[in-house]
Scaffold this motif. Sequence first.
Motif, PDB file in Angstrom:
ATOM      1  N   ALA A 223      90.683 -60.052 104.234  1.00  0.00           N
ATOM      2  CA  ALA A 223      90.271 -61.316 104.847  1.00  0.00           C
ATOM      3  C   ALA A 223      91.005 -61.540 106.165  1.00  0.00           C
ATOM      4  O   ALA A 223      90.404 -61.941 107.169  1.00  0.00           O
ATOM      5  N   LEU A 224      92.307 -61.267 106.187  1.00  0.00           N
ATOM      6  CA  LEU A 224      93.089 -61.434 107.405  1.00  0.00           C
ATOM      7  C   LEU A 224      92.659 -60.418 108.456  1.00  0.00           C
ATOM      8  O   LEU A 224      92.482 -60.760 109.629  1.00  0.00           O
ATOM      9  N   ARG A 225      92.473 -59.170 108.049  1.00  0.00           N
ATOM     10  CA  ARG A 225      92.031 -58.143 108.990  1.00  0.00           C
ATOM     11  C   ARG A 225      90.660 -58.490 109.575  1.00  0.00           C
ATOM     12  O   ARG A 225      90.432 -58.346 110.784  1.00  0.00           O
ATOM     13  N   ASN A 226      89.749 -58.936 108.724  1.00  0.00           N
ATOM     14  CA  ASN A 226      88.409 -59.274 109.200  1.00  0.00           C
ATOM     15  C   ASN A 226      88.438 -60.470 110.156  1.00  0.00           C
ATOM     16  O   ASN A 226      87.691 -60.507 111.136  1.00  0.00           O
ATOM     17  N   ALA A 227      89.295 -61.430 109.872  1.00  0.00           N
ATOM     18  CA  ALA A 227      89.428 -62.587 110.761  1.00  0.00           C
ATOM     19  C   ALA A 227      89.954 -62.151 112.117  1.00  0.00           C
ATOM     20  O   ALA A 227      89.508 -62.643 113.162  1.00  0.00           O
TER      21      ALA A 227
END
Length: 266
Positions: A223-227
């Motif tokens: 989720a953090l990487r995608n954000a």
Amino acid sequence: MALFSVTASASTLDKIQDEGKITIGVANEVPYGYTTPDGEPAGEAPSIAVKVLNDLGVDDVNVVVTEFGSLIPGLRAGRFDVIAAGMYITPKRCMQIAFSNPTYSIGEGFLVQNGNPKALNGYDDIKAKSVKFGVMSGSVEYGYARDFGIAMNKIVTLPDYPSGVAALKSGRIDALGGTSLTMASLAQKDDRVELAQPFTPLMIDGQSVKGYGGFGFRPSDTALRNAFNEQLEGFIDTEEHIALVTPYGFGKHTSPGDMTAKTLCE
């Protein structure tokens, strides 16, 4: 410290947004990622990280400085949440951590003593001559040297680039390998060393070696990487991006183009 579970690490994005703070890891390597004398984040990767994190609602960005070879273990151990060190995206590293899409692309270079007394202008010269070649521990240059066929007894691993410059000046090594940006930056700071010019572009197995750098995340922090990727997509190569990284020697000439982490990891 145990690795984060998938459930726990999946909430890292929510956690940093709720708390408004995060810790990033750097290797004190100019111009990729380092800290100013007062401890503030600086360099290409931290500057972009601060911009992206601020846009994600995280205003308090703390920095942990560690040796380059300790960045991945430190991330996995939870010492920090993002590697913001301009780390090259390679298949081997992709087996250990997750990467954002790249924010820059660049080639290799050597730092040598003034006058380049051993005439070292490329990896072929290191291979052919009786010399010592310095590389930073955990860096891609070690793999490049090995894959190019340079004898292992010619390679000297060093904990960081200041140690490499000291080894070069003392004669312990004859050339220090790194990206052309890093080598040029180091040369500007010490009048006893210089960037080897001209430099023969590195080719391994007929392929041009060009590094692409990005941000590192724990594998389960999708989720953090995608954000991060969503923010980078609308930011890289904009006027704001170019203005932000120009002071560090980056710009349109280091654009990653359409390259993705997925392609680089394969």
